[in-house]
Design a protein around this motif. Structure first.
Motif, PDB file in Angstrom:
ATOM      1  N   ASP A 283       0.862  -1.178   0.000  1.00 18.69           N
ATOM      2  CA  ASP A 283       0.000   0.000   0.000  1.00 18.69           C
ATOM      3  C   ASP A 283       0.903   1.235   0.000  1.00 18.69           C
ATOM      4  OD1 ASP A 283       0.903   0.418   2.646  1.00 18.69           O
ATOM      5  OD2 ASP A 283      -0.862  -0.532   3.497  1.00 18.69           O
ATOM      6  N   PRO A 284       0.373   2.396  -0.333  1.00 17.10           N
ATOM      7  CA  PRO A 284       1.220   3.604  -0.417  1.00 17.10           C
ATOM      8  C   PRO A 284       1.961   3.912   0.886  1.00 17.10           C
ATOM      9  CG  PRO A 284      -0.955   4.055  -1.330  1.00 17.10           C
ATOM     10  CD  PRO A 284      -1.015   2.680  -0.710  1.00 17.10           C
ATOM     11  N   GLU A 285       1.315   3.661   2.022  1.00 15.83           N
ATOM     12  CA  GLU A 285       1.950   3.963   3.310  1.00 15.83           C
ATOM     13  C   GLU A 285       3.133   3.040   3.575  1.00 15.83           C
ATOM     14  OE1 GLU A 285      -1.422   3.365   3.005  1.00 15.83           O
ATOM     15  OE2 GLU A 285      -2.014   5.470   3.016  1.00 15.83           O
ATOM     16  N   GLY A 286       2.980   1.761   3.265  1.00 17.37           N
ATOM     17  CA  GLY A 286       4.068   0.814   3.480  1.00 17.37           C
ATOM     18  C   GLY A 286       5.272   1.115   2.606  1.00 17.37           C
ATOM     19  N   LEU A 287       5.016   1.453   1.358  1.00 18.71           N
ATOM     20  CA  LEU A 287       6.105   1.783   0.450  1.00 18.71           C
ATOM     21  C   LEU A 287       6.749   3.115   0.845  1.00 18.71           C
ATOM     22  CD1 LEU A 287       7.594   0.628  -1.930  1.00 18.71           C
ATOM     23  CD2 LEU A 287       5.962   1.733  -3.440  1.00 18.71           C
TER      24      LEU A 287
ATOM     25  N   LEU B  38      12.223   9.460  -5.120  1.00 21.28           N
ATOM     26  CA  LEU B  38      10.787   9.547  -5.385  1.00 21.28           C
ATOM     27  C   LEU B  38      10.387   8.823  -6.673  1.00 21.28           C
ATOM     28  CD1 LEU B  38       7.979  10.693  -4.727  1.00 21.28           C
ATOM     29  CD2 LEU B  38       8.635  12.746  -5.981  1.00 21.28           C
ATOM     30  N   LEU B  39      11.196   8.948  -7.734  1.00 16.84           N
ATOM     31  CA  LEU B  39      10.838   8.315  -9.008  1.00 16.84           C
ATOM     32  C   LEU B  39      10.851   6.793  -8.933  1.00 16.84           C
ATOM     33  CD1 LEU B  39      12.630  10.638 -11.581  1.00 16.84           C
ATOM     34  CD2 LEU B  39      10.183  10.512 -11.052  1.00 16.84           C
ATOM     35  N   GLU B  40      11.818   6.204  -8.208  1.00 16.06           N
ATOM     36  CA  GLU B  40      11.831   4.752  -8.104  1.00 16.06           C
ATOM     37  C   GLU B  40      10.675   4.253  -7.241  1.00 16.06           C
ATOM     38  OE1 GLU B  40      15.127   2.732  -5.904  1.00 16.06           O
ATOM     39  OE2 GLU B  40      15.729   4.770  -5.408  1.00 16.06           O
ATOM     40  N   VAL B  41      10.301   5.016  -6.238  1.00 22.01           N
ATOM     41  CA  VAL B  41       9.162   4.647  -5.393  1.00 22.01           C
ATOM     42  C   VAL B  41       7.875   4.725  -6.213  1.00 22.01           C
ATOM     43  CG1 VAL B  41       7.821   5.290  -3.351  1.00 22.01           C
ATOM     44  CG2 VAL B  41      10.315   5.384  -3.285  1.00 22.01           C
ATOM     45  N   GLU B  42       7.738   5.773  -6.995  1.00 22.55           N
ATOM     46  CA  GLU B  42       6.552   5.938  -7.843  1.00 22.55           C
ATOM     47  C   GLU B  42       6.441   4.803  -8.867  1.00 22.55           C
ATOM     48  OE1 GLU B  42       5.918   9.014 -11.279  1.00 22.55           O
ATOM     49  OE2 GLU B  42       5.517   9.995  -9.350  1.00 22.55           O
ATOM     50  N   ASP B  43       7.563   4.468  -9.508  1.00 26.36           N
ATOM     51  CA  ASP B  43       7.558   3.381 -10.486  1.00 26.36           C
ATOM     52  C   ASP B  43       7.236   2.042  -9.838  1.00 26.36           C
ATOM     53  OD1 ASP B  43       8.160   5.145 -12.498  1.00 26.36           O
ATOM     54  OD2 ASP B  43      10.231   4.470 -12.766  1.00 26.36           O
ATOM     55  N   ALA B  44       7.802   1.788  -8.668  1.00 28.51           N
ATOM     56  CA  ALA B  44       7.553   0.517  -7.980  1.00 28.51           C
ATOM     57  C   ALA B  44       6.095   0.405  -7.546  1.00 28.51           C
ATOM     58  CB  ALA B  44       8.477   0.383  -6.770  1.00 28.51           C
ATOM     59  N   TYR B  45       5.506   1.500  -7.138  1.00 24.82           N
ATOM     60  CA  TYR B  45       4.108   1.462  -6.699  1.00 24.82           C
ATOM     61  C   TYR B  45       3.158   1.251  -7.877  1.00 24.82           C
ATOM     62  CZ  TYR B  45      -0.356   2.537  -4.693  1.00 24.82           C
ATOM     63  OH  TYR B  45      -1.668   2.440  -4.311  1.00 24.82           O
ATOM     64  N   LYS B  46       3.385   1.983  -8.969  1.00 27.36           N
ATOM     65  CA  LYS B  46       2.491   1.890 -10.129  1.00 27.36           C
ATOM     66  C   LYS B  46       2.597   0.546 -10.825  1.00 27.36           C
ATOM     67  CE  LYS B  46       3.782   5.388 -12.523  1.00 27.36           C
ATOM     68  NZ  LYS B  46       3.958   6.497 -13.445  1.00 27.36           N
ATOM     69  N   GLY B  47       3.806   0.011 -10.915  1.00 31.69           N
ATOM     70  CA  GLY B  47       4.005  -1.234 -11.649  1.00 31.69           C
ATOM     71  C   GLY B  47       3.904  -1.021 -13.142  1.00 31.69           C
ATOM     72  N   TYR B  48       3.818  -2.103 -13.876  1.00 30.70           N
ATOM     73  CA  TYR B  48       3.720  -2.083 -15.344  1.00 30.70           C
ATOM     74  C   TYR B  48       4.834  -1.255 -15.968  1.00 30.70           C
ATOM     75  CZ  TYR B  48      -0.796  -3.969 -14.180  1.00 30.70           C
ATOM     76  OH  TYR B  48      -1.788  -4.732 -13.652  1.00 30.70           O
ATOM     77  N   GLN B  49       6.057  -1.497 -15.492  1.00 30.46           N
ATOM     78  CA  GLN B  49       7.224  -0.787 -16.000  1.00 30.46           C
ATOM     79  C   GLN B  49       7.941  -1.648 -17.039  1.00 30.46           C
ATOM     80  OE1 GLN B  49       8.162   2.414 -14.984  1.00 30.46           O
ATOM     81  NE2 GLN B  49       6.127   2.278 -14.083  1.00 30.46           N
ATOM     82  N   PRO B  50       8.603  -1.023 -18.002  1.00 35.27           N
ATOM     83  CA  PRO B  50       9.449  -1.798 -18.919  1.00 35.27           C
ATOM     84  C   PRO B  50      10.703  -2.245 -18.171  1.00 35.27           C
ATOM     85  CG  PRO B  50       9.733   0.537 -19.315  1.00 35.27           C
ATOM     86  CD  PRO B  50       8.625   0.407 -18.296  1.00 35.27           C
ATOM     87  N   ALA B  51      11.384  -3.235 -18.708  1.00 36.33           N
ATOM     88  CA  ALA B  51      12.660  -3.642 -18.122  1.00 36.33           C
ATOM     89  C   ALA B  51      13.607  -2.447 -18.172  1.00 36.33           C
ATOM     90  CB  ALA B  51      13.237  -4.822 -18.900  1.00 36.33           C
ATOM     91  N   LYS B  52      14.294  -2.187 -17.054  1.00 38.16           N
ATOM     92  CA  LYS B  52      15.197  -1.038 -17.032  1.00 38.16           C
ATOM     93  C   LYS B  52      16.169  -1.136 -15.877  1.00 38.16           C
ATOM     94  CE  LYS B  52      11.723   1.914 -14.809  1.00 38.16           C
ATOM     95  NZ  LYS B  52      11.055   3.203 -14.949  1.00 38.16           N
ATOM     96  N   LEU B  53      17.201  -0.322 -15.958  1.00 39.21           N
ATOM     97  CA  LEU B  53      18.207  -0.185 -14.916  1.00 39.21           C
ATOM     98  C   LEU B  53      18.500   1.301 -14.789  1.00 39.21           C
ATOM     99  CD1 LEU B  53      20.461  -1.307 -13.034  1.00 39.21           C
ATOM    100  CD2 LEU B  53      21.905  -1.410 -15.070  1.00 39.21           C
ATOM    101  N   GLU B  54      18.269   1.858 -13.599  1.00 44.06           N
ATOM    102  CA  GLU B  54      18.491   3.287 -13.379  1.00 44.06           C
ATOM    103  C   GLU B  54      19.270   3.473 -12.082  1.00 44.06           C
ATOM    104  OE1 GLU B  54      14.394   4.887 -15.489  1.00 44.06           O
ATOM    105  OE2 GLU B  54      14.425   4.684 -13.313  1.00 44.06           O
ATOM    106  N   ARG B  55      20.075   4.517 -12.044  1.00 44.13           N
ATOM    107  CA  ARG B  55      20.832   4.838 -10.840  1.00 44.13           C
ATOM    108  C   ARG B  55      20.250   6.101 -10.218  1.00 44.13           C
ATOM    109  NH1 ARG B  55      25.763   3.829  -8.544  1.00 44.13           N
ATOM    110  NH2 ARG B  55      26.426   2.550 -10.288  1.00 44.13           N
TER     111      ARG B  55
END
Length: 127
Positions: A10-14, A25-42
């Motif tokens: 849930d948003p609070e747990g994440l 913030l961007l990695e948290v947003e991507d992890a919560y939304k899901g449906y991401q393409p394969a990627k590697l970001e620093r």
């Protein structure tokens, strides 16, 4: 090395994990939304990885593509999943059994990724 596995968080747990481990913030947003393409970001000293592992269902003759979000930092590995596939227990067991050097002073630690076969694949991570 501690690891946290979150399934359909849930948003609070994440948000709690993000604050505790200073995730971007961007990695948290991507992890919560899901449906991401394969990627590697620093993001700073954290790597955000989204592999898209495939599994074959012989009975149905179909292929299912899973999605895993990994935040790998100097002292933590956080996984976020929105599906039971793939089973991450082999990876978790490998992380618990072998020090991977992710928190070591070595700027290029050897990262071992467990595979379904007894062979382990190595990847050098560079900054």
């Amino acid at each position: 090395m501690p690891g946290i596995g979150l399934m359909d968080p849930d948003p609070e747990g994440l948000a709690s994990a993000a604050a505790r481990f200073d995730l971007h913030l961007l990695e948290v947003e991507d992890a919560y939304k899901g449906y991401q393409p394969a990627k590697l970001e620093r993001y700073g000293d954290t790597m955000f990885v989204v592999p898209r592992p495939a599994s074959h269902d012989d009975r149905r003759e179909s292929v299912h593509f899973g999605e895993v979000h990994l935040s790998v930092g100097p002292q933590i590995v956080i996984t976020v999943r929105h599906d039971a596939v793939p089973d991450l227990s082999a990876g978790r067991d490998a992380l618990e059994a072998e020090p991977l050097g992710l928190g070591s002073p070595d700027p290029h630690p050897q990262v071992l990724i467990p595979s379904p076969s007894p062979v382990r694949h190595g990847a050098r991570v560079s900054g």
